[in-house]
Design a protein around this motif. Sequence first.
Motif, PDB file in Angstrom:
ATOM      1  N   LYS A 127       1.922  12.012 -10.066  1.00 54.75           N
ATOM      2  CA  LYS A 127       1.363  13.375 -10.135  1.00 54.75           C
ATOM      3  C   LYS A 127       2.429  14.395 -10.532  1.00 54.75           C
ATOM      4  N   ALA A 128       3.659  14.148 -10.070  1.00 55.56           N
ATOM      5  CA  ALA A 128       4.730  15.127 -10.309  1.00 55.56           C
ATOM      6  C   ALA A 128       5.478  14.884 -11.621  1.00 55.56           C
ATOM      7  N   MET A 129       5.359  13.677 -12.179  1.00 58.88           N
ATOM      8  CA  MET A 129       6.156  13.316 -13.362  1.00 58.88           C
ATOM      9  C   MET A 129       5.404  13.615 -14.658  1.00 58.88           C
ATOM     10  N   LYS A 130       6.107  14.208 -15.595  1.00 55.10           N
ATOM     11  CA  LYS A 130       5.435  14.575 -16.854  1.00 55.10           C
ATOM     12  C   LYS A 130       5.633  13.500 -17.936  1.00 55.10           C
ATOM     13  N   GLY A 131       4.900  13.640 -19.027  1.00 53.27           N
ATOM     14  CA  GLY A 131       5.127  12.826 -20.223  1.00 53.27           C
ATOM     15  C   GLY A 131       4.687  11.379 -20.108  1.00 53.27           C
ATOM     16  N   ALA A 132       5.254  10.561 -21.002  1.00 52.12           N
ATOM     17  CA  ALA A 132       4.836   9.162 -21.121  1.00 52.12           C
ATOM     18  C   ALA A 132       5.134   8.371 -19.839  1.00 52.12           C
ATOM     19  N   GLU A 133       6.248   8.715 -19.177  1.00 48.02           N
ATOM     20  CA  GLU A 133       6.603   7.990 -17.950  1.00 48.02           C
ATOM     21  C   GLU A 133       5.585   8.264 -16.844  1.00 48.02           C
ATOM     22  N   GLY A 134       5.217   9.530 -16.715  1.00 47.40           N
ATOM     23  CA  GLY A 134       4.204   9.904 -15.721  1.00 47.40           C
ATOM     24  C   GLY A 134       2.873   9.223 -16.010  1.00 47.40           C
ATOM     25  N   LYS A 135       2.514   9.142 -17.284  1.00 47.85           N
ATOM     26  CA  LYS A 135       1.246   8.518 -17.658  1.00 47.85           C
ATOM     27  C   LYS A 135       1.264   7.013 -17.343  1.00 47.85           C
ATOM     28  N   ALA A 136       2.405   6.369 -17.601  1.00 52.49           N
ATOM     29  CA  ALA A 136       2.519   4.933 -17.317  1.00 52.49           C
ATOM     30  C   ALA A 136       2.320   4.665 -15.821  1.00 52.49           C
ATOM     31  N   HIS A 180       0.829  -1.202   0.000  1.00 56.78           N
ATOM     32  CA  HIS A 180       0.000   0.000   0.000  1.00 56.78           C
ATOM     33  C   HIS A 180       0.868   1.258   0.000  1.00 56.78           C
ATOM     34  N   LEU A 181       1.927   1.254   0.815  1.00 59.33           N
ATOM     35  CA  LEU A 181       2.854   2.392   0.865  1.00 59.33           C
ATOM     36  C   LEU A 181       3.502   2.608  -0.501  1.00 59.33           C
ATOM     37  N   ASN A 182       3.988   1.520  -1.114  1.00 59.33           N
ATOM     38  CA  ASN A 182       4.611   1.644  -2.443  1.00 59.33           C
ATOM     39  C   ASN A 182       3.683   2.365  -3.410  1.00 59.33           C
ATOM     40  N   TRP A 183       2.420   1.912  -3.442  1.00 54.60           N
ATOM     41  CA  TRP A 183       1.505   2.465  -4.437  1.00 54.60           C
ATOM     42  C   TRP A 183       1.105   3.898  -4.123  1.00 54.60           C
ATOM     43  N   GLU A 184       1.031   4.244  -2.825  1.00 57.34           N
ATOM     44  CA  GLU A 184       0.779   5.647  -2.461  1.00 57.34           C
ATOM     45  C   GLU A 184       1.916   6.516  -2.977  1.00 57.34           C
ATOM     46  N   LEU A 185       3.151   6.035  -2.794  1.00 55.09           N
ATOM     47  CA  LEU A 185       4.317   6.799  -3.255  1.00 55.09           C
ATOM     48  C   LEU A 185       4.344   6.883  -4.779  1.00 55.09           C
ATOM     49  N   ILE A 186       3.984   5.773  -5.433  1.00 55.84           N
ATOM     50  CA  ILE A 186       3.937   5.782  -6.900  1.00 55.84           C
ATOM     51  C   ILE A 186       2.918   6.807  -7.385  1.00 55.84           C
ATOM     52  N   SER A 187       1.797   6.927  -6.685  1.00 55.47           N
ATOM     53  CA  SER A 187       0.785   7.911  -7.109  1.00 55.47           C
ATOM     54  C   SER A 187       1.310   9.334  -6.926  1.00 55.47           C
ATOM     55  N   GLN A 188       2.099   9.562  -5.866  1.00 52.91           N
ATOM     56  CA  GLN A 188       2.700  10.891  -5.655  1.00 52.91           C
ATOM     57  C   GLN A 188       3.691  11.209  -6.783  1.00 52.91           C
ATOM     58  N   VAL A 189       4.528  10.232  -7.121  1.00 51.78           N
ATOM     59  CA  VAL A 189       5.503  10.430  -8.202  1.00 51.78           C
ATOM     60  C   VAL A 189       4.759  10.676  -9.515  1.00 51.78           C
TER      61      VAL A 189
END
Length: 197
Positions: A125-134, A114-123
């Motif tokens: 939100k901040a990450m642009k482009g195709a990587e952020g969308k993935a 759960h912690l991993n995925w919360e952090l992934i959602s934070q990243v």
Amino acid sequence: MNKNRISDLVLQALETEKGGVQVYETALRCVMNDDLKEEWTKYLEQTRNHVEVVVRVCEALGLDSDQETPGRLVVRHVGNSLVRAMEIALDAGEPTAAQLVAAECVVEAETKDHLNWELISQVAKAMKGAEGKALKDAYEEVEEQEDEHLYHTTGWCRELWIESLGMPAVLPPPEEEKDVKTAIGAARAEHMADASR
Ligand SMILES: [Fe+2]
């Protein structure tokens, strides 16, 4: 943003999901309650899919999904330890106690997940482009399932413990009956169970 730490987070998430598959496979050897067995069987299938989801994230981020990191090694060690803990409980030959150990091990594994995925959602939100969308797509695919895995199993763990102590338990737990998907909902469900005793 720190790219190395983001890579480590994603690889830890992959290792957590892989460990989760092992944890559920072993927990299903410990479970006695039929409703919980059904839940964990569903969570095992979902977790197998989460492994695939994170492998796709690795590809989108240009990461080698087999790459070792110190953080990943720790996650693997913890996962193996959770499996070993359940095996020790099974060997002791007390099925009620083994089922409780399994519920605790699932809660521990899902807390990290759960912690991993919360952090992934934070990243995401901040990450642009195709990587952020993935990252965003992956999070949206697993989010509700991860909430369910953690909050519902926490309810099962508490109520099965209370039942084993010889006190009135609410089974299935209100987290399950109310289909809780938030921390606030989980706190309400626990209060509801307490108030009914
Ligand atoms: Fe998961």
